[in-house]
Design an enzyme around this catalytic site. Structure first.
Site, PDB file in Angstrom:
ATOM      1  N   CYS A  52     123.246  58.864 -22.949  1.00 55.61           N
ATOM      2  CA  CYS A  52     122.130  59.315 -22.122  1.00 55.61           C
ATOM      3  C   CYS A  52     121.830  58.246 -21.072  1.00 55.61           C
ATOM      4  O   CYS A  52     121.678  57.070 -21.405  1.00 55.61           O
ATOM      5  CB  CYS A  52     120.903  59.582 -22.988  1.00 55.61           C
ATOM      6  SG  CYS A  52     119.454  60.095 -22.037  1.00 55.61           S
ATOM      7  N   CYS A  55     118.135  56.695 -21.910  1.00 53.51           N
ATOM      8  CA  CYS A  55     117.811  55.875 -23.095  1.00 53.51           C
ATOM      9  C   CYS A  55     119.024  55.262 -23.786  1.00 53.51           C
ATOM     10  O   CYS A  55     118.875  54.588 -24.797  1.00 53.51           O
ATOM     11  CB  CYS A  55     117.005  56.704 -24.096  1.00 53.51           C
ATOM     12  SG  CYS A  55     117.967  57.999 -24.913  1.00 53.51           S
ATOM     13  N   CYS A 101     118.299  65.447 -24.564  1.00 55.13           N
ATOM     14  CA  CYS A 101     118.542  64.289 -25.424  1.00 55.13           C
ATOM     15  C   CYS A 101     117.463  64.276 -26.499  1.00 55.13           C
ATOM     16  O   CYS A 101     116.268  64.337 -26.195  1.00 55.13           O
ATOM     17  CB  CYS A 101     118.489  63.009 -24.593  1.00 55.13           C
ATOM     18  SG  CYS A 101     118.575  61.498 -25.586  1.00 55.13           S
ATOM     19  N   CYS A 104     115.075  60.889 -26.075  1.00 52.63           N
ATOM     20  CA  CYS A 104     114.085  60.710 -25.002  1.00 52.63           C
ATOM     21  C   CYS A 104     113.596  62.011 -24.382  1.00 52.63           C
ATOM     22  O   CYS A 104     112.695  61.992 -23.548  1.00 52.63           O
ATOM     23  CB  CYS A 104     114.634  59.796 -23.916  1.00 52.63           C
ATOM     24  SG  CYS A 104     115.935  60.536 -22.914  1.00 52.63           S
ATOM     25  N   CYS A 124     127.525  72.374 -21.297  1.00 47.00           N
ATOM     26  CA  CYS A 124     127.718  72.180 -19.860  1.00 47.00           C
ATOM     27  C   CYS A 124     126.666  71.170 -19.399  1.00 47.00           C
ATOM     28  O   CYS A 124     125.477  71.485 -19.346  1.00 47.00           O
ATOM     29  CB  CYS A 124     127.563  73.530 -19.171  1.00 47.00           C
ATOM     30  SG  CYS A 124     127.910  73.506 -17.426  1.00 47.00           S
TER      31      CYS A 124
END
Length: 135
Positions: A52, A55, A101, A104, A124
Protein backbone atom coordinates in the site's frame (compact mmCIF):
# COMPACT_ATOMS: atom_id res chain seq x y z
CA UNK A 1 -18.80 -7.28 2.29
CA UNK A 2 -17.32 -5.49 5.24
CA UNK A 3 -18.62 -1.91 5.04
CA UNK A 4 -18.34 -1.57 8.84
CA UNK A 5 -14.66 -2.52 9.09
CA UNK A 6 -12.54 0.25 10.64
CA UNK A 7 -8.98 0.71 9.38
CA UNK A 8 -6.13 0.37 11.88
CA UNK A 9 -4.31 3.49 10.64
CA UNK A 10 -6.14 6.79 11.09
CA UNK A 11 -4.58 10.07 9.98
CA UNK A 12 -5.94 13.53 9.38
CA UNK A 13 -6.66 14.69 5.86
CA UNK A 14 -3.75 17.14 6.18
CA UNK A 15 -1.39 14.30 7.14
CA UNK A 16 -2.47 12.21 4.13
CA UNK A 17 -2.04 15.20 1.78
CA UNK A 18 1.46 15.80 3.13
CA UNK A 19 2.51 12.15 2.83
CA UNK A 20 1.02 11.19 -0.55
CA UNK A 21 1.59 12.49 -4.07
CA UNK A 22 -1.43 14.24 -5.63
CA UNK A 23 -2.19 11.12 -7.71
CA UNK A 24 -1.92 8.82 -4.70
CA UNK A 25 -4.10 11.10 -2.59
CA UNK A 26 -6.80 11.28 -5.27
CA UNK A 27 -6.94 7.50 -5.62
CA UNK A 28 -6.37 6.35 -2.05
CA UNK A 29 -8.32 9.04 -0.14
CA UNK A 30 -10.86 10.31 -2.72
CA UNK A 31 -11.63 6.93 -4.31
CA UNK A 32 -10.30 8.07 -7.67
CA UNK A 33 -9.30 5.95 -10.66
CA UNK A 34 -6.30 6.41 -12.92
CA UNK A 35 -6.89 6.13 -16.66
CA UNK A 36 -6.16 2.65 -18.05
CA UNK A 37 -2.63 2.00 -19.36
CA UNK A 38 -1.26 5.13 -17.61
CA UNK A 39 -0.44 4.10 -14.04
CA UNK A 40 2.61 2.24 -12.83
CA UNK A 41 2.83 -1.56 -12.83
CA UNK A 42 0.03 -2.33 -15.33
CA UNK A 43 2.54 -4.10 -17.61
CA UNK A 44 5.28 -4.92 -15.09
CA UNK A 45 6.53 -8.50 -14.94
CA UNK A 46 9.12 -7.97 -12.19
CA UNK A 47 9.09 -10.38 -9.26
CA UNK A 48 8.29 -8.90 -5.89
CA UNK A 49 5.73 -7.54 -3.47
CA UNK A 50 3.19 -4.76 -3.97
CA UNK A 51 2.54 -2.68 -0.84
CA UNK A 52 0.00 0.00 0.00
CA UNK A 53 1.41 3.40 -0.98
CA UNK A 54 -0.24 4.98 2.07
CA UNK A 55 0.77 2.63 4.89
CA UNK A 56 3.31 0.16 3.38
CA UNK A 57 1.13 -2.86 4.23
CA UNK A 58 1.71 -5.91 1.95
CA UNK A 59 -1.14 -6.30 -0.56
CA UNK A 60 -0.26 -8.51 -3.55
CA UNK A 61 2.56 -10.78 -4.76
CA UNK A 62 3.82 -10.69 -8.33
CA UNK A 63 3.18 -14.47 -8.49
CA UNK A 64 -0.57 -13.72 -8.46
CA UNK A 65 -0.39 -10.95 -11.10
CA UNK A 66 -1.76 -11.61 -14.58
CA UNK A 67 -2.42 -9.66 -17.77
CA UNK A 68 -6.15 -9.00 -17.84
CA UNK A 69 -5.79 -6.63 -20.80
CA UNK A 70 -7.69 -3.93 -18.90
CA UNK A 71 -4.85 -1.43 -18.40
CA UNK A 72 -4.58 -1.80 -14.62
CA UNK A 73 -2.46 -4.22 -12.57
CA UNK A 74 -4.57 -7.33 -11.95
CA UNK A 75 -4.13 -10.12 -9.40
CA UNK A 76 -6.12 -13.26 -8.62
CA UNK A 77 -5.71 -13.00 -4.83
CA UNK A 78 -4.30 -10.74 -2.10
CA UNK A 79 -1.05 -11.58 -0.33
CA UNK A 80 -3.00 -12.99 2.65
CA UNK A 81 -6.60 -13.24 3.86
CA UNK A 82 -7.63 -9.97 5.46
CA UNK A 83 -5.11 -7.81 3.57
CA UNK A 84 -7.97 -6.03 1.79
CA UNK A 85 -11.58 -5.32 2.65
CA UNK A 86 -14.57 -5.37 0.30
CA UNK A 87 -17.19 -2.63 0.11
CA UNK A 88 -20.30 -2.13 -2.02
CA UNK A 89 -19.74 0.59 -4.63
CA UNK A 90 -22.84 1.85 -6.44
CA UNK A 91 -21.26 4.91 -8.08
CA UNK A 92 -21.28 5.67 -11.82
CA UNK A 93 -24.63 3.92 -12.35
CA UNK A 94 -23.35 0.41 -11.59
CA UNK A 95 -22.81 -1.89 -8.63
CA UNK A 96 -19.27 -3.13 -8.05
CA UNK A 97 -17.16 -4.41 -5.19
CA UNK A 98 -14.60 -1.85 -4.07
CA UNK A 99 -11.32 -3.03 -2.54
CA UNK A 100 -9.59 -1.07 0.23
CA UNK A 101 -6.40 -1.62 2.21
CA UNK A 102 -7.49 -3.27 5.46
CA UNK A 103 -4.77 -1.44 7.38
CA UNK A 104 -5.43 2.20 6.37
CA UNK A 105 -8.72 2.10 4.45
CA UNK A 106 -7.15 3.46 1.27
CA UNK A 107 -9.07 2.84 -1.96
CA UNK A 108 -7.19 0.36 -4.15
CA UNK A 109 -9.61 -0.59 -6.92
CA UNK A 110 -12.31 -3.21 -7.48
CA UNK A 111 -12.65 -6.99 -7.62
CA UNK A 112 -14.54 -8.79 -10.39
CA UNK A 113 -15.59 -12.46 -10.80
CA UNK A 114 -13.86 -12.88 -14.18
CA UNK A 115 -10.31 -13.82 -13.18
CA UNK A 116 -8.25 -16.95 -13.80
CA UNK A 117 -7.99 -20.08 -11.66
CA UNK A 118 -7.54 -20.86 -8.87
CA UNK A 119 -9.83 -18.11 -7.52
CA UNK A 120 -11.75 -16.91 -10.57
CA UNK A 121 -11.28 -13.36 -9.25
CA UNK A 122 -9.68 -10.28 -10.81
CA UNK A 123 -8.45 -7.68 -8.35
CA UNK A 124 -8.19 -4.65 -10.64
CA UNK A 125 -5.93 -2.22 -8.78
CA UNK A 126 -4.85 1.37 -9.40
CA UNK A 127 -1.08 1.35 -9.80
CA UNK A 128 -0.67 4.65 -7.93
CA UNK A 129 -2.22 3.05 -4.83
CA UNK A 130 0.79 0.75 -4.49
CA UNK A 131 4.56 0.76 -4.24
CA UNK A 132 6.66 -2.14 -5.51
CA UNK A 133 9.36 -3.97 -3.58
CA UNK A 134 11.48 -6.21 -5.85
CA UNK A 135 12.85 -9.51 -4.58
Amino acid sequence: MSDLTSPKVNKSDADWREQLTPEQYHILREHGTERPFTGPYWNSTEKGLYRCAACDEPLFLSDTKFDAGCGWPSYFEPVKPGAVTEHRDSTHGMVRTEIRCANCGGHLGHVFPDGPPPTGLRYCINGHSMVFEPV
